[in-house]
Motif scaffolding. Structure first.
Motif, PDB file in Angstrom:
ATOM      1  N   GLY A 128     -57.535  21.472 -13.646  1.00 34.66           N
ATOM      2  CA  GLY A 128     -58.873  21.249 -13.104  1.00 34.66           C
ATOM      3  C   GLY A 128     -59.945  21.607 -14.106  1.00 34.66           C
ATOM      4  O   GLY A 128     -59.711  22.402 -15.009  1.00 34.66           O
ATOM      5  N   ARG A 129     -61.101  20.995 -13.916  1.00 36.28           N
ATOM      6  CA  ARG A 129     -62.225  21.207 -14.844  1.00 36.28           C
ATOM      7  C   ARG A 129     -62.721  22.638 -14.855  1.00 36.28           C
ATOM      8  O   ARG A 129     -63.442  23.032 -15.759  1.00 36.28           O
ATOM      9  CB  ARG A 129     -63.385  20.318 -14.416  1.00 36.28           C
ATOM     10  N   ALA A 185     -53.515  27.176 -16.258  1.00 31.28           N
ATOM     11  CA  ALA A 185     -54.156  25.868 -16.426  1.00 31.28           C
ATOM     12  C   ALA A 185     -53.742  24.907 -15.317  1.00 31.28           C
ATOM     13  O   ALA A 185     -54.390  23.889 -15.113  1.00 31.28           O
ATOM     14  CB  ALA A 185     -53.801  25.275 -17.783  1.00 31.28           C
ATOM     15  N   ARG A 211     -60.999  25.164 -15.244  1.00 32.70           N
ATOM     16  CA  ARG A 211     -60.214  25.941 -16.223  1.00 32.70           C
ATOM     17  C   ARG A 211     -59.875  25.053 -17.395  1.00 32.70           C
ATOM     18  O   ARG A 211     -58.920  24.299 -17.339  1.00 32.70           O
ATOM     19  CB  ARG A 211     -58.891  26.413 -15.588  1.00 32.70           C
ATOM     20  N   LEU A 212     -60.668  25.071 -18.427  1.00 31.64           N
ATOM     21  CA  LEU A 212     -60.381  24.194 -19.568  1.00 31.64           C
ATOM     22  C   LEU A 212     -59.561  24.922 -20.618  1.00 31.64           C
ATOM     23  O   LEU A 212     -59.626  26.139 -20.747  1.00 31.64           O
ATOM     24  CB  LEU A 212     -61.684  23.671 -20.171  1.00 31.64           C
ATOM     25  N   VAL A 213     -58.768  24.142 -21.327  1.00 31.02           N
ATOM     26  CA  VAL A 213     -57.812  24.726 -22.264  1.00 31.02           C
ATOM     27  C   VAL A 213     -58.142  24.307 -23.691  1.00 31.02           C
ATOM     28  O   VAL A 213     -58.464  23.152 -23.953  1.00 31.02           O
ATOM     29  CB  VAL A 213     -56.366  24.278 -21.949  1.00 31.02           C
TER      30      VAL A 213
END
Lengths: 268, 254
Positions: A85-86, A64, A88-90
């Protein structure tokens, strides 16, 4: 390994090369992750599984960009991963929905950070993802007015809406009751098949890992290392109570316990 | 049959005030020192009619609101700065913690020497009463924002001003609001003290009115002003802070 000798796999969304992470705790320096090399393919559902302390959540934090590697490299496509960063969203263990926003506004939060969209497009997209997780009629509800399962679904919609390249999930089902969890397994698989997302899921539930993953990566603790990788070839949608799935899960469990006992003998 | 809730408090008030009235009228006590409720009410009515009460209330409220606004406007960014920067927290934050315990009436002598018997002196005392409570509240509530919210927001690409305005402040708002309420209470107390202690040449406020009552041996005026001071404090809470807090709590399901 230096960046010059770094070879990216063209099919991989995420590439990890010799990733090592240490923590300085009260008990001295602990190696949480030791020399992890792994490719996550584009459109793959990869599950990291292992007992607590095996570094699987640490690994997800590194992916992330919420934490930094000590050695090695992580790349998303051709870009090194250094910060959040957008792309890779969590999805977290707790839903992490903002209590001052309603369901729709929560989903809009990430979309509003994409400057290239108009407000109408954002609204349309947010509504689409809310309906995708079956909560079209709850857009005005505040998080506290929703059940745990619904909240986690809003969180799923919030992570999917900005259309990230990779979706990272940190034990998002562990705080839910069994019925809600089964429903979410179906939802996630449905969305995964429809949207062809690359997903990395962290869990300690082996049955869940086998139910959801294309590949299951078994990690062992002290220090966190990859022990074995299982290809799961069962057809989708998979049901958690499927007997074939149960026997595969038993296989993974056996592998895990044999690794654990052998490492304990090694210590003694 | 179940009595409505207001019946007993009303009954108690009637008995208390009636007893007080009778006690004074029966001359068990000198009515110069302890005026009867009817005398206080008469003062209240007279000073309302001749405009004295309204103008004094207006002067005091204006000082309070301006001083509070300045204190809060300075306190919020300073508190945020304390939360954000370690060395500012270790210096200004610690100072704020210390000065918050200082009753703000202690600022009055300094204010008089610096600003003279003027509006700015009273404002200074009110600002000093407000600001430290606000700084501490903002600092603490920003530091206590759940890290999970920050992580979630950061992965969605929020940072810098966006993170502060869209995540940290909304998340810290309940704590900031209770700090404001405390700052308001401190400011109100310090303003009364300043007005009673000092003749402020630029305006005749409630505190001055109370002080004049003492000088003139008009205890009806003293007690009347005290009643007004209590009512203003209650009204501020009922009209402003309580609804805001209730709305905040309800909308977040706290």
């Amino acid at each position: 390994m230096t960046p010059a000798s770094y070879k990216a796999n063209p099919l991989a969304a995420l590439t990890l090369r010799n990733v090592t992470k240490r923590f300085n705790g009260a008990a001295g320096c602990v190696t949480a992750l030791d020399d992890i090399t792994l490719d996550v393919k584009e459109g793959e559902f990869l599950v990291l599984v292992g007992p607590s302390g095996c570094g699987k959540s640490t690994l997800l934090s590194l992916l992330a960009g919420l934490d930094q590697v000590d050695e090695g490299a992580i790349r998303l496509g051709d870009e090194p991963v250094r910060s959040p960063g957008r792309d890779r969203l969590v999805m977290f263990q707790q839903d992490a929905l903002f209590p001052w926003l309603n369901a729709l506004e929560n989903v809009m939060f990430g979309l509003r950070l994409k400057p290239d969209l108009t407000e109408a497009e954002r609204l349309e997209s947010a509504r689409y993802y809310l309906s995708l997780v079956g909560l079209a009629d709850k857009e005005k509800a505040r998080p506290h007015e929703l059940s745990g399962g619904m909240r986690q679904r809003v969180a799923l919609a919030r992570s999917l809406a900005p259309n990230p390249r990779v979706l990272l999930m940190d034990e998002p089902f562990s705080a839910l009751d069994a019925l809600t969890r089964d429903q979410l397994y179906r939802d996630i698989q449905d969305i995964f098949t429809k949207r062809k997302k690359t997903i990395v899921l962290v869990t300690h539930n082996i049955r869940e890992a086998v139910c959801l993953g294309d590949r299951v990566v078994l990690l062992s603790p002290n220090p966190g290392r990859i022990r074995q990788i299982f290809d799961i070839k069962l057809p989708r949608p998979r049901r958690i109570n499927d007997p074939e799935l149960a026997s595969l899960a038993a296989e993974v469990t056996d592998a895990l316990s044999s690794h654990l006992s052998s490492s304990q003998e090694g210590l003694a | 049959m179940k009595l409505p809730r207001f019946v007993i408090p009303t009954l108690v008030a009637v008995i208390f005030l009636g007893g007080w009235e009778w006690f004074v009228r029966a001359e068990h006590v000198n009515d110069v020192l302890v005026p009867a409720p009817s005398q206080i009410l008469k003062w209240f009515w007279d000073s309302l009619l001749n405009g004295e009460l309204l103008s004094a209330t207006w002067v005091t409220m204006r000082r309070l609101i301006i001083g509070f606004a300045i204190g809060a406007a300075l306190g919020v960014p300073l508190g945020a700065l304390c939360a954000r920067v370690r060395w500012i927290r270790d210096t200004l934050g610690v100072l704020a913690l210390g000065l918050q315990t200082l009753p703000s009436v202690c600022w009055v002598p300094l204010a008089l020497l610096w600003f003279g018997q003027e509006e700015s002196a009273v404002l200074f005392v009110v600002v000093m009463g407000t600001i430290w409570a606000v700084v501490i509240a903002v600092q603490e509530s920003v530091l206590n924002v759940q890290p999970l919210y920050l992580r979630a927001a950061m992965t969605m690409g929020s940072k810098g001003w966006h993170l502060w305005l869209r995540v940290i402040f909304p998340a810290a708002l309940p704590g900031i609001l209770s700090g404001m309420k405390q700052g308001w209470a401190f400011a109100w107390r310090s303003l009364m003290a300043a007005e009673i202690f000092v003749v402020i040449l630029t305006g005749f406020g409630l505190g001055s009115l109370l002080h004049a009552g003492r000088e003139l041996l008009r205890m009806d005026q003293v007690m009347g002003v005290m009643t007004v001071v209590v009512l203003v404090g209650l009204l501020a809470d009922l009209i402003f802070f309580s609804p805001l807090e209730r709305w905040l709590r309800r909308s977040r399901g706290l």
